[in-house]
Design a protein around this motif. Structure first.
Motif, PDB file in Angstrom:
ATOM      1  N   ILE A   6     -12.202  53.301  46.356  1.00  0.00           N
ATOM      2  CA  ILE A   6     -11.602  54.801  46.351  1.00  0.00           C
ATOM      3  C   ILE A   6     -10.159  54.637  46.034  1.00  0.00           C
ATOM      4  O   ILE A   6      -9.751  55.650  45.193  1.00  0.00           O
ATOM      5  CB  ILE A   6     -11.823  54.877  47.882  1.00  0.00           C
ATOM      6  N   LEU A   7      -9.598  53.683  46.041  1.00  0.00           N
ATOM      7  CA  LEU A   7      -7.967  53.599  45.733  1.00  0.00           C
ATOM      8  C   LEU A   7      -7.855  53.537  44.325  1.00  0.00           C
ATOM      9  O   LEU A   7      -7.091  54.105  43.821  1.00  0.00           O
ATOM     10  CB  LEU A   7      -7.380  52.385  46.421  1.00  0.00           C
ATOM     11  N   LEU A   8      -8.860  52.944  43.593  1.00  0.00           N
ATOM     12  CA  LEU A   8      -8.895  53.043  42.224  1.00  0.00           C
ATOM     13  C   LEU A   8      -9.090  54.295  41.567  1.00  0.00           C
ATOM     14  O   LEU A   8      -8.520  54.553  40.561  1.00  0.00           O
ATOM     15  CB  LEU A   8      -9.843  51.706  41.653  1.00  0.00           C
ATOM     16  N   ILE A   9     -10.055  54.857  42.163  1.00  0.00           N
ATOM     17  CA  ILE A   9     -10.392  56.066  41.704  1.00  0.00           C
ATOM     18  C   ILE A   9      -9.152  57.276  41.870  1.00  0.00           C
ATOM     19  O   ILE A   9      -8.731  57.982  41.117  1.00  0.00           O
ATOM     20  CB  ILE A   9     -11.591  56.723  42.333  1.00  0.00           C
ATOM     21  N   ILE A  10      -8.546  57.118  43.009  1.00  0.00           N
ATOM     22  CA  ILE A  10      -7.572  57.976  43.331  1.00  0.00           C
ATOM     23  C   ILE A  10      -6.122  57.765  42.448  1.00  0.00           C
ATOM     24  O   ILE A  10      -5.516  58.499  41.881  1.00  0.00           O
ATOM     25  CB  ILE A  10      -6.683  57.885  44.800  1.00  0.00           C
ATOM     26  N   LEU A  11      -5.961  56.437  42.367  1.00  0.00           N
ATOM     27  CA  LEU A  11      -4.709  56.243  41.097  1.00  0.00           C
ATOM     28  C   LEU A  11      -4.946  56.285  39.869  1.00  0.00           C
ATOM     29  O   LEU A  11      -4.294  56.505  38.981  1.00  0.00           O
ATOM     30  CB  LEU A  11      -4.542  54.476  41.277  1.00  0.00           C
ATOM     31  N   GLY A  12      -6.478  56.460  39.428  1.00  0.00           N
ATOM     32  CA  GLY A  12      -6.711  56.812  38.074  1.00  0.00           C
ATOM     33  C   GLY A  12      -6.754  58.421  38.010  1.00  0.00           C
ATOM     34  O   GLY A  12      -6.241  58.883  36.950  1.00  0.00           O
ATOM     35  N   VAL A  13      -6.948  59.247  38.696  1.00  0.00           N
ATOM     36  CA  VAL A  13      -6.817  60.708  38.772  1.00  0.00           C
ATOM     37  C   VAL A  13      -5.209  60.816  38.752  1.00  0.00           C
ATOM     38  O   VAL A  13      -4.784  61.808  37.617  1.00  0.00           O
ATOM     39  CB  VAL A  13      -7.601  61.103  39.859  1.00  0.00           C
ATOM     40  N   ILE A  14      -4.783  60.157  39.605  1.00  0.00           N
ATOM     41  CA  ILE A  14      -2.956  60.370  39.638  1.00  0.00           C
ATOM     42  C   ILE A  14      -2.563  59.843  38.291  1.00  0.00           C
ATOM     43  O   ILE A  14      -1.543  60.630  37.496  1.00  0.00           O
ATOM     44  CB  ILE A  14      -2.440  59.570  40.714  1.00  0.00           C
ATOM     45  N   GLY A  15      -2.845  58.709  37.656  1.00  0.00           N
ATOM     46  CA  GLY A  15      -2.372  58.303  36.338  1.00  0.00           C
ATOM     47  C   GLY A  15      -2.985  59.275  35.167  1.00  0.00           C
ATOM     48  O   GLY A  15      -1.931  59.538  34.228  1.00  0.00           O
ATOM     49  N   ILE A  16      -3.889  59.973  35.323  1.00  0.00           N
ATOM     50  CA  ILE A  16      -4.268  60.874  34.061  1.00  0.00           C
ATOM     51  C   ILE A  16      -3.416  62.144  34.355  1.00  0.00           C
ATOM     52  O   ILE A  16      -2.868  62.600  33.127  1.00  0.00           O
ATOM     53  CB  ILE A  16      -5.787  61.323  34.340  1.00  0.00           C
ATOM     54  N   THR A  17      -3.090  62.630  35.412  1.00  0.00           N
ATOM     55  CA  THR A  17      -2.379  63.790  35.510  1.00  0.00           C
ATOM     56  C   THR A  17      -0.655  63.496  34.977  1.00  0.00           C
ATOM     57  O   THR A  17      -0.185  64.194  34.329  1.00  0.00           O
ATOM     58  CB  THR A  17      -2.369  64.370  36.728  1.00  0.00           C
ATOM     59  N   ILE A  18      -0.469  62.285  35.332  1.00  0.00           N
ATOM     60  CA  ILE A  18       1.160  61.830  35.179  1.00  0.00           C
ATOM     61  C   ILE A  18       1.031  61.678  33.521  1.00  0.00           C
ATOM     62  O   ILE A  18       1.838  61.992  32.919  1.00  0.00           O
ATOM     63  CB  ILE A  18       1.429  60.598  35.884  1.00  0.00           C
ATOM     64  N   GLY A  19      -0.172  61.049  33.087  1.00  0.00           N
ATOM     65  CA  GLY A  19      -0.101  60.796  31.618  1.00  0.00           C
ATOM     66  C   GLY A  19      -0.043  61.951  30.503  1.00  0.00           C
ATOM     67  O   GLY A  19       0.319  61.954  29.570  1.00  0.00           O
ATOM     68  N   LEU A  20      -0.639  63.087  31.227  1.00  0.00           N
ATOM     69  CA  LEU A  20      -0.820  64.474  30.539  1.00  0.00           C
ATOM     70  C   LEU A  20       0.655  64.934  30.596  1.00  0.00           C
ATOM     71  O   LEU A  20       0.969  65.620  29.507  1.00  0.00           O
ATOM     72  CB  LEU A  20      -1.881  65.348  30.907  1.00  0.00           C
ATOM     73  N   PHE A  23       5.021  61.996  26.781  1.00  0.00           N
ATOM     74  CA  PHE A  23       5.010  62.297  25.322  1.00  0.00           C
ATOM     75  C   PHE A  23       4.577  61.152  24.688  1.00  0.00           C
ATOM     76  O   PHE A  23       5.093  59.947  24.900  1.00  0.00           O
ATOM     77  CB  PHE A  23       6.199  63.048  24.959  1.00  0.00           C
ATOM     78  N   GLY A  24       3.838  61.077  23.496  1.00  0.00           N
ATOM     79  CA  GLY A  24       3.670  60.129  22.649  1.00  0.00           C
ATOM     80  C   GLY A  24       2.842  59.107  22.961  1.00  0.00           C
ATOM     81  O   GLY A  24       1.784  59.360  23.608  1.00  0.00           O
ATOM     82  N   ASP A  25       3.296  57.771  22.640  1.00  0.00           N
ATOM     83  CA  ASP A  25       2.601  56.697  22.729  1.00  0.00           C
ATOM     84  C   ASP A  25       2.472  56.220  24.222  1.00  0.00           C
ATOM     85  O   ASP A  25       1.517  55.762  24.616  1.00  0.00           O
ATOM     86  CB  ASP A  25       2.977  55.440  21.950  1.00  0.00           C
ATOM     87  N   ILE A  26       3.380  56.388  25.033  1.00  0.00           N
ATOM     88  CA  ILE A  26       3.388  56.123  26.434  1.00  0.00           C
ATOM     89  C   ILE A  26       2.558  56.848  27.011  1.00  0.00           C
ATOM     90  O   ILE A  26       1.873  56.330  27.828  1.00  0.00           O
ATOM     91  CB  ILE A  26       4.776  56.514  26.918  1.00  0.00           C
ATOM     92  N   GLY A  27       2.371  58.163  26.754  1.00  0.00           N
ATOM     93  CA  GLY A  27       1.268  58.766  27.237  1.00  0.00           C
ATOM     94  C   GLY A  27      -0.228  58.676  27.303  1.00  0.00           C
ATOM     95  O   GLY A  27      -0.827  58.575  28.083  1.00  0.00           O
ATOM     96  N   VAL A  28      -0.235  58.117  25.990  1.00  0.00           N
ATOM     97  CA  VAL A  28      -1.631  57.784  25.492  1.00  0.00           C
ATOM     98  C   VAL A  28      -2.198  56.467  26.333  1.00  0.00           C
ATOM     99  O   VAL A  28      -3.176  56.222  26.791  1.00  0.00           O
ATOM    100  CB  VAL A  28      -1.756  57.566  24.113  1.00  0.00           C
ATOM    101  N   ALA A  29      -0.802  55.472  26.455  1.00  0.00           N
ATOM    102  CA  ALA A  29      -1.479  54.155  27.070  1.00  0.00           C
ATOM    103  C   ALA A  29      -1.577  54.449  28.771  1.00  0.00           C
ATOM    104  O   ALA A  29      -2.365  53.701  29.427  1.00  0.00           O
ATOM    105  CB  ALA A  29       0.048  53.361  26.862  1.00  0.00           C
TER     106      ALA A  29
END
Length: 56
Positions: A6-20, A23-29
């Protein structure tokens, strides 16, 4: 194991929203790392369900 999934799923969703928002390569990573965490979370939950169903 369920809590880790559950923690990994929550962190994944937060990471996707922050990644969007990045800008650039950092967002893709950031998005790639978040997707890895998201898939790992679903994997942990599915293994947990299979282990619990085999014990019964």
């Amino acid at each position: 194991m369920k809590v880790v999934g559950i923690l990994l799923i929550i962190l994944g969703v937060i990471g996707i929203t922050i990644g969007l928002m990045m800008f650039g390569d950092i967002g893709v990573a950031c998005i790639v790392g978040a997707l890895a965490a998201l898939l790992s979370g679903f994997g942990f939950l599915s293994v947990n369900n299979k282990l619990n169903s085999s014990e019964s």
